[in-house]
Design a protein around this motif. Structure first.
Motif, PDB file in Angstrom:
ATOM      1  N   MET A   1       0.860  -0.680  -0.062  1.00  0.00           N
ATOM      2  CA  MET A   1       0.259   0.267  -0.150  1.00  0.00           C
ATOM      3  C   MET A   1       0.589   1.806  -0.069  1.00  0.00           C
ATOM      4  N   ALA A   2       0.589   1.898  -0.436  1.00  0.00           N
ATOM      5  CA  ALA A   2       1.387   3.128  -0.494  1.00  0.00           C
ATOM      6  C   ALA A   2       0.898   4.144   0.188  1.00  0.00           C
ATOM      7  N   TYR A   3       2.106   4.901   0.526  1.00  0.00           N
ATOM      8  CA  TYR A   3       2.125   6.091   1.087  1.00  0.00           C
ATOM      9  C   TYR A   3       0.902   7.132   0.462  1.00  0.00           C
ATOM     10  N   LYS A   4       0.395   8.185   1.821  1.00  0.00           N
ATOM     11  CA  LYS A   4      -0.123   9.649   0.953  1.00  0.00           C
ATOM     12  C   LYS A   4       0.604  10.390   1.930  1.00  0.00           C
ATOM     13  N   ILE A   5       0.774  12.130   1.486  1.00  0.00           N
ATOM     14  CA  ILE A   5       0.592  13.182   2.245  1.00  0.00           C
ATOM     15  C   ILE A   5      -0.228  13.548   2.408  1.00  0.00           C
ATOM     16  N   ASN A   6      -0.317  13.892   3.447  1.00  0.00           N
ATOM     17  CA  ASN A   6      -1.582  14.388   4.303  1.00  0.00           C
ATOM     18  C   ASN A   6      -2.263  15.798   4.902  1.00  0.00           C
ATOM     19  N   ASP A   7      -2.656  16.940   5.021  1.00  0.00           N
ATOM     20  CA  ASP A   7      -2.764  18.186   4.920  1.00  0.00           C
ATOM     21  C   ASP A   7      -1.648  19.230   5.194  1.00  0.00           C
ATOM     22  N   SER A   8      -0.888  18.831   6.639  1.00  0.00           N
ATOM     23  CA  SER A   8      -0.433  18.871   7.879  1.00  0.00           C
ATOM     24  C   SER A   8       1.385  18.978   6.621  1.00  0.00           C
ATOM     25  N   CYS A   9       1.243  18.880   5.328  1.00  0.00           N
ATOM     26  CA  CYS A   9       2.606  19.019   4.681  1.00  0.00           C
ATOM     27  C   CYS A   9       3.259  20.761   4.789  1.00  0.00           C
ATOM     28  N   ILE A  10       4.603  20.492   5.437  1.00  0.00           N
ATOM     29  CA  ILE A  10       4.622  22.216   4.856  1.00  0.00           C
ATOM     30  C   ILE A  10       5.441  22.796   4.033  1.00  0.00           C
ATOM     31  N   SER A  11       5.996  21.429   2.825  1.00  0.00           N
ATOM     32  CA  SER A  11       6.192  21.921   1.567  1.00  0.00           C
ATOM     33  C   SER A  11       7.899  22.046   1.891  1.00  0.00           C
ATOM     34  N   CYS A  12       8.622  21.327   3.321  1.00  0.00           N
ATOM     35  CA  CYS A  12       9.657  21.026   2.821  1.00  0.00           C
ATOM     36  C   CYS A  12      11.024  20.334   2.287  1.00  0.00           C
ATOM     37  N   GLY A  13      10.643  19.987   1.527  1.00  0.00           N
ATOM     38  CA  GLY A  13      10.737  18.570   0.803  1.00  0.00           C
ATOM     39  C   GLY A  13      11.678  17.499   1.718  1.00  0.00           C
ATOM     40  N   ALA A  14      11.481  17.390   2.490  1.00  0.00           N
ATOM     41  CA  ALA A  14      12.688  15.986   3.045  1.00  0.00           C
ATOM     42  C   ALA A  14      12.251  14.520   2.862  1.00  0.00           C
ATOM     43  N   CYS A  15      11.154  14.750   3.016  1.00  0.00           N
ATOM     44  CA  CYS A  15      10.607  13.661   2.151  1.00  0.00           C
ATOM     45  C   CYS A  15      10.927  12.683  -0.027  1.00  0.00           C
ATOM     46  N   ALA A  16      10.452  13.594  -0.337  1.00  0.00           N
ATOM     47  CA  ALA A  16      11.435  14.123  -1.100  1.00  0.00           C
ATOM     48  C   ALA A  16      12.776  13.403  -1.984  1.00  0.00           C
ATOM     49  N   ALA A  17      13.911  14.588  -1.089  1.00  0.00           N
ATOM     50  CA  ALA A  17      15.057  13.988  -0.360  1.00  0.00           C
ATOM     51  C   ALA A  17      15.154  12.859   0.081  1.00  0.00           C
ATOM     52  N   GLU A  18      14.262  11.720   0.182  1.00  0.00           N
ATOM     53  CA  GLU A  18      14.673  10.587   0.859  1.00  0.00           C
ATOM     54  C   GLU A  18      14.601   9.610   0.289  1.00  0.00           C
ATOM     55  N   CYS A  19      13.432   9.887  -0.894  1.00  0.00           N
ATOM     56  CA  CYS A  19      12.952   8.597  -1.564  1.00  0.00           C
ATOM     57  C   CYS A  19      13.993   8.521  -2.014  1.00  0.00           C
ATOM     58  N   PRO A  20      14.101   6.507  -2.215  1.00  0.00           N
ATOM     59  CA  PRO A  20      15.618   6.068  -3.097  1.00  0.00           C
ATOM     60  C   PRO A  20      13.758   5.717  -4.601  1.00  0.00           C
ATOM     61  N   VAL A  21      12.837   5.808  -4.401  1.00  0.00           N
ATOM     62  CA  VAL A  21      12.246   5.850  -6.192  1.00  0.00           C
ATOM     63  C   VAL A  21      12.036   7.208  -6.391  1.00  0.00           C
ATOM     64  N   GLU A  22      12.163   8.201  -6.069  1.00  0.00           N
ATOM     65  CA  GLU A  22      11.556   9.723  -7.106  1.00  0.00           C
ATOM     66  C   GLU A  22      10.387   9.842  -6.582  1.00  0.00           C
TER      67      GLU A  22
END
Length: 56
Positions: A1-22
């Motif tokens: 089951m894939a992850y989904k980003i909820n409305d608490s996102c502050i657009s810091c980009g930490a998640c995107a930098a860490e994602c191994p499959v972009e």
């Protein structure tokens, strides 16, 4: 089951930098995860300061 980003996102980009499959990219008001590319590894959730990535 894939992850989904909820409305608490502050657009810091930490998640995107860490994602191994972009699978994470910037959306209009928050980051979004492509469910077709997400491998459900949880790397994004481990680095998010506001716990925005959640299992869908």
């Amino acid at each position: 089951m894939a992850y989904k980003i909820n409305d608490s996102c502050i657009s810091c980009g930490a998640c995107a930098a860490e994602c191994p499959v972009e699978a994470i990219s910037a959306g209009d008001d928050k980051y979004v995860i492509d469910p077709e590319r997400c491998i459900d590894c949880g790397s994004c959730a481990n680095v998010c300061p506001v716990d925005a990535p959640q299992q869908a």
